[in-house]
Scaffold this active site. Structure first.
Site, PDB file in Angstrom:
ATOM      1  CB  SER A  93       4.718  -0.740  10.995  1.00 52.37           C
ATOM      2  OG  SER A  93       3.417  -0.273  10.674  1.00 52.37           O
ATOM      3  CB  SER A  94       3.381   2.141   6.443  1.00 50.07           C
ATOM      4  OG  SER A  94       4.001   1.313   5.484  1.00 50.07           O
TER       5      SER A  94
ATOM      6  CE  LYS B 173       4.254  -4.496  11.649  1.00 46.92           C
ATOM      7  NZ  LYS B 173       3.026  -4.163  10.883  1.00 46.92           N
ATOM      8  CG  ASP B 174       0.665  -7.217   7.902  1.00 47.80           C
ATOM      9  OD1 ASP B 174      -0.001  -6.578   8.725  1.00 47.80           O
ATOM     10  OD2 ASP B 174       1.512  -6.677   7.163  1.00 47.80           O
TER      11      ASP B 174
ATOM     12  CD  GLN C 295      -5.886  -3.646   2.937  1.00 46.18           C
ATOM     13  OE1 GLN C 295      -5.796  -4.076   1.801  1.00 46.18           O
ATOM     14  NE2 GLN C 295      -4.893  -3.785   3.808  1.00 46.18           N
TER      15      GLN C 295
ATOM     16  CB  ALA D   5       3.740   4.466   3.409  1.00 45.03           C
ATOM     17  CG  LEU D   6       7.179   1.338  -0.851  1.00 47.79           C
ATOM     18  CD1 LEU D   6       7.934   0.976  -2.132  1.00 47.79           C
ATOM     19  CD2 LEU D   6       6.226   0.218  -0.476  1.00 47.79           C
TER      20      LEU D   6
ATOM     21  CG  HIS E   1       7.131  -2.039   2.104  1.00 53.14           C
ATOM     22  ND1 HIS E   1       6.994  -0.973   2.953  1.00 53.14           N
ATOM     23  CD2 HIS E   1       5.948  -2.683   2.121  1.00 53.14           C
ATOM     24  CE1 HIS E   1       5.783  -0.964   3.461  1.00 53.14           C
ATOM     25  NE2 HIS E   1       5.119  -1.992   2.975  1.00 53.14           N
TER      26      HIS E   1
ATOM     27  CG  MET F 274      -1.906  -1.192   1.171  1.00 50.19           C
ATOM     28  SD  MET F 274      -3.409  -0.948   2.121  1.00 50.19           S
ATOM     29  CE  MET F 274      -2.764  -0.719   3.742  1.00 50.19           C
TER      30      MET F 274
HETATM   31  O1  PAF Z   1      -0.020  -5.848   3.601  1.00 46.80           O
HETATM   32  C1  PAF Z   1      -0.444  -4.908   2.891  1.00 46.80           C
HETATM   33  O2  PAF Z   1       0.206  -3.885   2.672  1.00 46.80           O
HETATM   34  C2  PAF Z   1      -1.840  -5.009   2.307  1.00 46.80           C
HETATM   35  O3  PAF Z   1      -2.716  -5.640   3.185  1.00 46.80           O
HETATM   36  C3  PAF Z   1      -1.871  -5.690   0.922  1.00 46.80           C
HETATM   37  C4  PAF Z   1      -1.417  -7.133   1.015  1.00 46.80           C
HETATM   38  C5  PAF Z   1      -0.974  -4.916  -0.026  1.00 46.80           C
HETATM   39  C6  PAF Z   1      -3.298  -5.673   0.353  1.00 46.80           C
HETATM   40  O4  PAF Z   1      -3.771  -4.389   0.210  1.00 46.80           O
END
Ligand code: PAF
Length: 297
Positions: free
Chosen positions: A201-202, A165-166, A76, A47-48, A52, A45
């Protein structure tokens, strides 16, 4: 009006090609495949941060061609969440991606991904209903799974790279890909951390100086609890005392739970530490942070 594929140029730096439409993405990937290349996607999404960039490097090591998607996915975010204020930094993101050498960036507008009349979502069970993130963000994984399914169908990659992380998100995506027979290799990448243990984290940019100092207690207390579980101490007490220490640092905890690392079901008494994962979400002021660690790590 639809944006076409275009090339951002900056003196002295080779910018990745930016593709804004599904048809431009498919055309470029068709060309790469015709030349014999394998393709990896790194969905983001934006904001790297360095976490990332590590995903992009991993994608590079797996496949000849790498596309990074940047799309702040509205579906989301819950109605009270931070969609509007979620950090957006396209220029900096493109520079970061250029420095690591991805081939293209897929940056669609909202209408490209959710055109008028869009009406289909992915319905989830299994790890998506584990009672962790889903308990606090009930529509979150449906939004994630729907956009990830679209990206995988749009790019048809050989591999897709996601951060550990997620951790619940990664489990949800693995389950979806398995259940829907989507032919892609899902690659999980280890979490990158600051020197004091805070997971990159962003959302860390939301923390003020004082909050940032105390934020590291989340991971430090988790490490302490994991060590105690590994050493055979009382598990409930280890988690309870870590929770008290996290609260003492100024967090409000959503959850801190010991789970089966594969299914995300609650840990069974006597289950080997190597099968367990400790997962947490906690709020520091208005900023919600998540983290997870392997218990035998
Ligand atoms: O982890 C993320 O940044 C988001 O949940 C993803 C996988 C890009 C989906 O929008």
């Amino acid at each position: 009006m639809r944006r076409a594929a275009f090339q951002l140029k900056k003196p002295g730096m080779s910018q990745p090609e930016v593709l804004a439409t599904v048809s431009a993405l498919r055309q470029r990937i068709r060309q790469w495949r015709a030349a014999g290349g394998t393709v990896a996607i790194v969905p983001t999404m934006g904001a790297l941060h360095a976490g990332h960039i590590a995903l992009v490097k991993l994608a590079r090591a797996r496949c000849e061609r790498v596309v990074v998607s940047i799309f702040v996915n509205p579906t989301q975010f819950g109605p009270t969440e931070d969609f509007a204020r979620y950090p957006r930094s396209l220029e900096a993101d493109l520079a970061a991606i250029a420095s690591v050498g991805a081939d293209a960036v897929f940056h669609p507008g909202e209408a490209e991904m959710y055109p008028p009349g869009f009406a289909t979502t992915v319905t989830l069970g299994g790890p998506a209903a584990a009672g962790l993130e889903d308990k606090f963000r009930p529509t979150h994984f449906q939004g994630v799974a729907t956009i990830v399914a679209k990206l995988l169908l749009q790019a048809s990659p050989d591999a897709a790279v996601f951060g550990e992380k997620d951790f619940q998100q990664l489990a949800v995506i693995r389950q979806m890909v398995r259940d829907l027979d989507i032919p892609v290799d899902i690659v999980g990448a280890p979490t990158l951390r600051e020197a004091d243990g805070l997971a990159l984290s962003s959302r860390n940019v939301y923390l003020d100086e004082r909050q940032r100092k105390f934020a590291a207690h989340l991971n430090q207390s988790m490490q302490w609890a994991a060590r105690r579980v590994r050493d055979g101490e009382d598990r409930l007490e280890a988690v309870r005392e870590a929770a008290a220490s996290i609260c003492g640092a100024g967090f409000v905890i959503d959850y801190l739970e010991l789970r089966d690392a594969r299914t995300l079901a609650p840990a069974l008494p006597g289950q080997a530490p190597g099968e367990l994962r400790l997962l947490a979400a906690a709020r520091m002021g208005r900023t919600r942070l998540i983290d997870n660690i392997a218990v035998d790590g």
